[in-house]
Write an enzyme that holds these catalytic residues in place. Structure first.
Site, PDB file in Angstrom:
ATOM      1  N   GLN A  26     -12.602  -5.982  -4.910  1.00  0.00           N
ATOM      2  CA  GLN A  26     -12.064  -4.730  -5.420  1.00  0.00           C
ATOM      3  C   GLN A  26     -10.563  -4.812  -5.606  1.00  0.00           C
ATOM      4  OE1 GLN A  26     -14.840  -2.667  -2.181  1.00  0.00           O
ATOM      5  NE2 GLN A  26     -13.527  -1.152  -3.146  1.00  0.00           N
ATOM      6  N   GLU A  78     -12.491  -4.810  -0.405  1.00  0.00           N
ATOM      7  CA  GLU A  78     -11.090  -4.461  -0.652  1.00  0.00           C
ATOM      8  C   GLU A  78     -10.182  -5.537  -0.058  1.00  0.00           C
ATOM      9  OE1 GLU A  78     -10.043  -0.416   0.104  1.00  0.00           O
ATOM     10  OE2 GLU A  78      -7.895  -0.814   0.044  1.00  0.00           O
ATOM     11  N   ARG A 134      -6.242   8.307   7.841  1.00  0.00           N
ATOM     12  CA  ARG A 134      -7.059   9.178   6.985  1.00  0.00           C
ATOM     13  C   ARG A 134      -8.056   9.980   7.808  1.00  0.00           C
ATOM     14  NH1 ARG A 134      -8.326  10.129   1.292  1.00  0.00           N
ATOM     15  NH2 ARG A 134      -6.529   8.868   0.731  1.00  0.00           N
ATOM     16  N   GLU A 151     -15.625   8.813  -3.228  1.00  0.00           N
ATOM     17  CA  GLU A 151     -15.794   9.025  -1.799  1.00  0.00           C
ATOM     18  C   GLU A 151     -16.273  10.413  -1.391  1.00  0.00           C
ATOM     19  OE1 GLU A 151     -11.717   7.582  -1.484  1.00  0.00           O
ATOM     20  OE2 GLU A 151     -12.351   6.412   0.242  1.00  0.00           O
TER      21      GLU A 151
END
Lengths: 778, 487
Positions: free
Chosen positions: A210, A245, A323, A726
């Site tokens: 990604q 990622e 987050r 998401e």
């Protein structure tokens, strides 16, 4: 944006359902994944040798039996890394490609063997003789805290108001702790890289990633060559979900080192089990909380600590745990709040990004205390939710001091509450549970508010490269990667809309670091927001040149030139698109542009815990009904209704697919997907035989997903759409709470069920047993 | 007995005859397709038969017709395909040479996202469509049990499956248009010979018939017997164990008969093949059969293999023990009959000599006056391996328990009777009090393990609760979750 509401006559513009650009190739098996590419002549195959100790000093590493195995050309260890033996996140220096003197989790790569076939490499890798001096290890949050609580990266604190005073003044308080498990990505295509050596220091790497730019950087770092020597190509991934990622770096680096060493193409593809053992997952969390609230269930103070199992290195654990805190408010206003994160070091694989990126864990913690309040007050949890929703003009300040200005959660929830007939069904379920001995039902309606933007402000930029060829066909390239989410077709739709040409004139091409540099990961749901805008910017540059060309050539004012479906109008003269482009070419107009976009208005001061980390929020709600077998804890999801906000959808078909898929993936996380380590620190759920993602019969029997079609992004995003990757994942919280309600029925809903996640049948049954005991006063 | 020997493995792959005179004993069909034939539409997702990304369709002659069933190429050995027709996604074409109806429906209903699982789904749906052009949702779910998708949440795939027949007629399908030629081709491959094929790591033998198998095993008592390969396939793909010499048996011992109140089936009978007989005569086992693996595994796996490998978590031994099944073991020309419960001696140890093989299984049908219940408990309802599985055969006469045979899987090192529990029930009135009084006896019978599938405490509690379920169901009807009512 005047064309915003035009009904385009072109085929495949924005706001219309459009098929995935590769759909016809997916179904016929001709969509090429890296393992499907025709290998260059002489391609070699690498395989990793993994540690069998969770924490130990390497006493000896005898690779002679590996070297002598049939088909083996050589072995790579840390000593063979020409540049830096390091794939850590910048500045961390905590994650080697190959362990050197110490291993820190069971499954850590020690070496790679390179052979003529993958099978030969795999067989040889098993022949290494390794001995360790075993060291104490900590596998989970509790053990890590007991061992001193070392962190992989500093924690964060968000604070607003006076928590101590707010808590003291509250009429009611509840304290608790919740555990939630991690999650394997289970992309169907596992990690893979194919490196092809070039001249001098050059190498081309096909990587299932990604984040091509990071792979480029890491490969250069490992080889000790500048980034300009490394070209990374990604046509598509067979799923990513965050698992590709940073985790692709290892495989790309190993393939590239081997390719340069042997001067031949090298492919590396771990077996599914090794992929699951050696690459990171969603973080498990333990949340300790205290909440003060009034008699109506309105929250007055929240004090919570979110501790995460991060694994042995930092990887993305900092931003992931950040987050979690950013979403520990979900859609609720906290007058006084203190949230802390604790990114703990453990002797497990380094956990990483996974759809939602800590946000789901923050929300699960938050919804747990909402549930606690509801059961303590004997109220419907939905009423507690509504009492705490962010306001529009007041009660709208988040714990990170960003004002919520686009709040639509009240409308979304009200509409879903009505359309799902939630209140009546809840009454029916409570009546059913009174008389049903074995089967118990539950229902829950939960909201989602999810912040969109990378919290690392620099990542909110993107580039695109658009060429218009002389025949009017268009070549599109941008920094985003395609992992199945439909990004490529969405950006192509944007381009078709910009130029007002049919979608089939736009050729989508593989993401390549040589075309668009310094890209951000395709992550944080940002793909279409960022790349769509960058592509549109490129198109606008070309269109500006075309307009100037037309003004000169036909001596007309600017407003006489317009881009109409498959043509350009100059005054009232219609020019076929291809003819017009050819004329522009002949007049030496530059028909290529590099587009760029950076998200405006965002900033974040982590040390202060203040700023505007998010450009906007996406909203949604789900209502789930379940039935539970109280003898075994087995269950089924009977019905799910979803109303979700994607702003003005670029492609409703793709967006609904993201919502359905995200919901089921979230449901898997909270129900049957369980990671289990044995007492040696070995992950034992490392294949689909032991790790259970949802199958088709786990899908809700009734599954009704609708878009909030009235919603348009208040921020000027690409065609007023919103991110979709998401946010829908967290709609599945409703399933966990519905299961909890079914369990709570055995104690007449008088005791907060406090079921941890994942709610496997075992955990559901054990919760039922505990509630029965507590209700009986035992 | 002297049999002529053939030294090639022969089968059809899509439109072509494949003839292999050298073959590694552990070569999987998936590696053969992807590496040897560079047919890369078929994907590897897990290499253990659990995700379905490698699904192909395998046609075999069955009483004069060819029967096509889905299979997992990743754990299937190439040698198992002798005489078969392998169909991969590359063979699918529409009548006009474009996309096949299954494929077009998948595209139009947005049934693919990342696309990696998609060829496997297409092949499973294709197998379903060939057998059943207008499937119901329960039939679609059953056909897709063995296919994992991580992107779509399955909903669009189910919608596509319902719409396939709007895109074309199954009669126009390539396998139907060419059916006569296929039958002729496959029939011509059946030469009645023993096949012996060599590889660098050893040989593979495909016996011509059961007597030949007995003869082969007398000479090669250490050989690895491969029936459906749903277990042996993992020895290859996951453990890289040397399995040569390999003796293929899945094409043998395929008889099923019902006589004198018993079902007798050969050890090579797959779950798929015995399903209808089970459904007719022991309907209490239908739900269990639908929860063994996915369609691909049930088309490959055999009950003989499920028994012979001696797993403590095999799904068929507990109900077969509860029913009083017997297995016939054969070595050379010598046969002996063993009660199934006595076949399992200890973990990894069965009452089977070297060179001996399970030939058939004889299962008495439950009596009309007997309760018979089978309950499997798993983390995920379908396509999961047992945490605990209980089978109960209970006879109640005049309100009193006259007989009880109870067997469990997942509770001990072998599939095992719950004799203490049985004893606590027999002679007592069939009441909740009796059942509750018997629950403590589970601890005398079993000391289950904790592992990744379940804790010991959960296994014990669930096992006890299954006995309660059997009782509740006798007084108030079904109490377990049923996704789709059986029509």
């Amino acid at each position: 944006m005047t064309a915003l509401d035009n009904k385009p006559a072109i085929r495949g513009g924005v706001h219309v359902p459009q098929k995935h650009d590769s759909g016809h190739k997916h179904v016929s098996g001709t969509a090429e994944y890296i393992d499907d590419m025709v290998e260059p002549a002489g391609t070699l195959h690498a395989y990793l040798g993994l540690s069998t100790s969770a924490h130990g000093e390497i006493v000896s590493l005898d690779l002679e039996p590996v070297r002598r195995a049939p088909g083996v050309l050589g072995v790579l260890t840390a000593d063979d890394v020409p540049g830096h033996n390091d794939i850590s996140q910048p500045g961390k220096h905590d994650e080697p490609i190959f362990a050197e003197t110490r291993v820190e989790f069971f499954g850590q790569p020690l070496f790679a063997v390179v052979a003529t076939t993958r099978e030969a490499a795999r067989r040889a890798a098993k022949l290494a003789q390794v001995s360790y001096t075993e060291l104490p290890f900590a596998l989970d949050v509790g053990a890590a805290r007991a061992a001193g609580g070392a962190l992989v990266t500093p924690g964060m604190k968000l604070e607003r108001g006076d928590v101590t005073a707010g808590m003291a003044a509250a009429r009611n308080r509840v304290k608790g702790s919740m555990e939630m498990g991690g999650q394997d990505h289970f992309y169907l295509e596992g990690h893979i890289a194919l490196a092809i050596p070039g001249e001098d220091d050059e190498v081309t790497v096909h990587s299932s990633t990604q984040h091509p730019s990071e792979v480029q950087h890491m490969v250069g770092h490992a080889l000790g060559v500048p980034s300009n020597a490394v070209n990374v190509v990604v046509r598509r991934m067979g799923g990513g979900f965050g698992g590709k990622e940073t985790q692709s770096n290892l495989f790309a680096a190993v393939a590239a080192i081997a390719a340069k060493k042997f001067g031949r193409a090298v492919k590396i593809r771990p077996d599914r089990d090794d992929d699951m053992i050696a690459t990171g997952k969603r973080h498990d969390f333990v949340v300790d909380y205290e909440v003060g609230y009034d008699d109506e269930g309105r929250i007055e103070a929240v004090d919570a600590v979110f501790a995460a199992r991060c694994g042995f290195s930092a990887d993305l654990s900092g931003p992931v745990t950040d987050r979690a805190l950013f979403h520990a408010d979900n859609a609720y206003y906290y007058p006084n709040v203190r949230l802390k994160s604790e990114p703990l070091k453990t002797n497990t694989v380094s956990n990483t990004a996974f759809r939602g990126f800590g946000g789901p864990q923050g929300m699960v913690g938050c919804e747990r205390w909402i549930e606690d309040i509801a059961y303590a007050l004997g109220k419907d949890p939905l009423d507690i939710r509504k009492a705490n929703f962010y306001g529009d003009t007041d009660r709208n300040l988040t714990p990170y001091h960003q004002t919520v200005t686009d709040n639509i959660i009240g409308r979304v929830v009200d509409e879903l509450e009505a359309s799902s007939d939630y209140r009546r069904r809840r009454e029916d379920i409570i009546a059913f549970n009174r008389t049903s001995r074995v089967l118990k039902r539950g229902i829950a309606l939960t909201p989602v508010k999810f912040g969109i933007s990378f919290t690392m402000t620099a990542f909110n930029q993107a580039g695109a490269l658009v060429h218009v060829y002389r025949d009017g066909s268009i070549h599109l390239n941008h920094g985003g990667t395609e992992m199945g989410q439909g990004l490529y077709v969405k950006v192509a739709q944007v381009l078709a809309d910009c130029f007002q040409i049919d979608l089939d004139k736009v050729k989508i091409t593989a993401t390549t670091t040589g075309k668009v540099p310094n890209t951000s990961a395709t992550a944080a749901s940002s793909g279409s927001d960022l790349n769509g805008m960058a592509a549109a910017n490129a198109a606008e540059q070309i269109k500006d040149r075309l307009v100037r060309f037309a003004m000169n050539k036909f001596s007309v004012p600017e407003d006489a030139v317009s881009f109409e479906p498959n043509c350009v109008m100059v005054g009232n003269q219609r020019h076929d698109w291809a003819d017009f482009i050819d004329q522009a070419y002949l007049a030496r107009v530059q028909l290529s542009a590099a587009g760029f976009y950076k998200t405006p208005d965002i900033h974040w001061d982590r040390a202060a815990g203040k700023g505007q980390p998010f450009y906007y929020f996406a909203y949604g709600a789900a209502c789930s009904e379940v039935v539970v077998d109280s003898l075994t804890g087995e269950y089924m999801v009977e019905r799910v209704d979803v109303l979700h906000d994607v702003g003005k959808s670029l492609n409703p078909a793709i967006d609904i697919g993201q919502i359905e898929g995200g919901f089921i993936q979230g449901m898997g996380w909270l129900t049957t997907e369980e990671l289990w380590w044995d007492d040696k620190g070995q992950l034992r759920t490392h294949a689909p035989s032991t790790y259970k993602i949802p199958v088709v019969s786990d899908v809700p029997k009734i599954f009704d997903v609708k878009l909030a079609e009235w919603s348009a992004n208040t921020a000027p995003t690409i065609r007023r759409s919103k991110a979709v990757g998401e946010p829908p994942f967290m709609l599945a919280l409703s399933v966990l709470e519905a299961l909890s309600m079914a369990a709570a029925s055995v104690a007449d809903y008088k005791i907060a069920p406090r079921m941890d996640a994942p709610a496997t049948p075992e955990r559901v049954l054990m919760t039922i047993e505990r509630l029965r005991r507590e209700a009986a006063g035992r | 007995m002297i049999l002529e020997t053939r030294t090639t493995v022969r089968f059809y792959l899509n439109g072509d005859l494949v003839e292999l005179d050298a073959l590694e004993p552990d070569r999987t069909l998936l590696d053969f397709l992807r590496l040897d034939r560079v047919l890369r539409g078929t994907k590897e997702g897990c290499a253990e038969g659990d995700c379905g990304a490698c699904t192909v369709i395998v046609g075999r002659m069955d009483g004069g017709v060819v029967r096509y069933l889905p299979a997992n190429a990743c754990i299937m050995l190439v040698s198992m395909l002798d005489g078969a027709h392998v169909v991969t996604v590359e063979h699918l074409k529409g009548a006009d040479g474009g996309l096949h109806p299954v494929q077009q429906a998948m595209v139009d209903y947005h049934g693919s996202q990342c696309g990696f699982c998609t060829p496997g789904f297409v092949m499973s749906l294709y197998g379903l469509w060939l057998a059943n052009p207008s499937p119901s949702v329960p039939e679609i779910e059953k056909a897709l049990q063995g296919n994992l998708c991580r992107c779509t949440g399955y909903a669009p795939i189910v919608r596509a499956a319902q719409a396939v027949s709007n895109y074309g007629s199954v009669l126009e399908d390539v396998l139907n248009r060419e059916r006569d030629a296929i039958i002729a081709n496959l029939t011509a491959l059946r030469d009645g010979r023993r096949v012996v094929v060599e590889g660098t790591r050893g040989k593979t033998i495909i016996p011509a018939n059961v007597d030949d198998l007995a003869a082969v095993l007398e000479g090669l008592p250490e050989a690895t017997l491969v029936a459906g390969a749903t277990d042996v396939g993992l020895w290859v793909t996951k453990f890289m164990r040397e399995i040569a010499p390999v003796v293929i048996v899945g094409h043998l011992m395929g008889e099923v008969s019902v006589e004198d109140g018993r079902i007798v089936f050969g050890a090579g009978v797959s779950y798929a093949r015995v399903f209808e007989t089970i459904a007719t005569h022991i309907p209490q086992m239908v739900e269990l059969f639908d929860r063994i693996g996915g369609v691909q595994v049930r088309a490959m796996g055999t009950i003989g293999g499920n028994i012979a490998n001696g797993s403590p978590i095999g799904d068929t031994p507990p109900p077969l023990i509860a029913l009083g099944a017997e297995v016939t073991l054969r070595k050379g020309d010598r046969r002996r009959v063993v009660r199934l419960e006595e076949f399992f001696i200890a973990y990894g140890k069965q009452d089977r000599e070297k060179g001996e093989f399970v030939e058939s299984v004889s299962v008495p049908l439950p009596g009309a006056d007997e309760l018979f219940g089978v309950h499997k408990v798993t983390k995920r309802r379908e396509e999961d391996i047992t945490a605990t599985l209980g089978a109960f055969r209970i006879k109640v006469a005049d309100g009193v328990v006259a007989g009880a045979v109870i067997a469990f899987g997942g509770m001990a090192a072998t599939p095992k009777r719950a004799r203490a529990v049985e004893a606590a029930l027999i002679g007592k009135p069939w009441t909740l009090e009796t059942v509750e009084a018997a629950l403590d006896k589970f601890e005398e019978d079993f000391q289950p393990l904790t592992d990744w599938r379940a804790s010991a405490d959960y296994r014990m509690l669930a096992a006890k609760n299954l006995l309660k379920r059997v009782y509740f169901e006798t007084i108030e009807g079904p109490s377990h979750i049923v996704r789709h009512e059986v029509a």
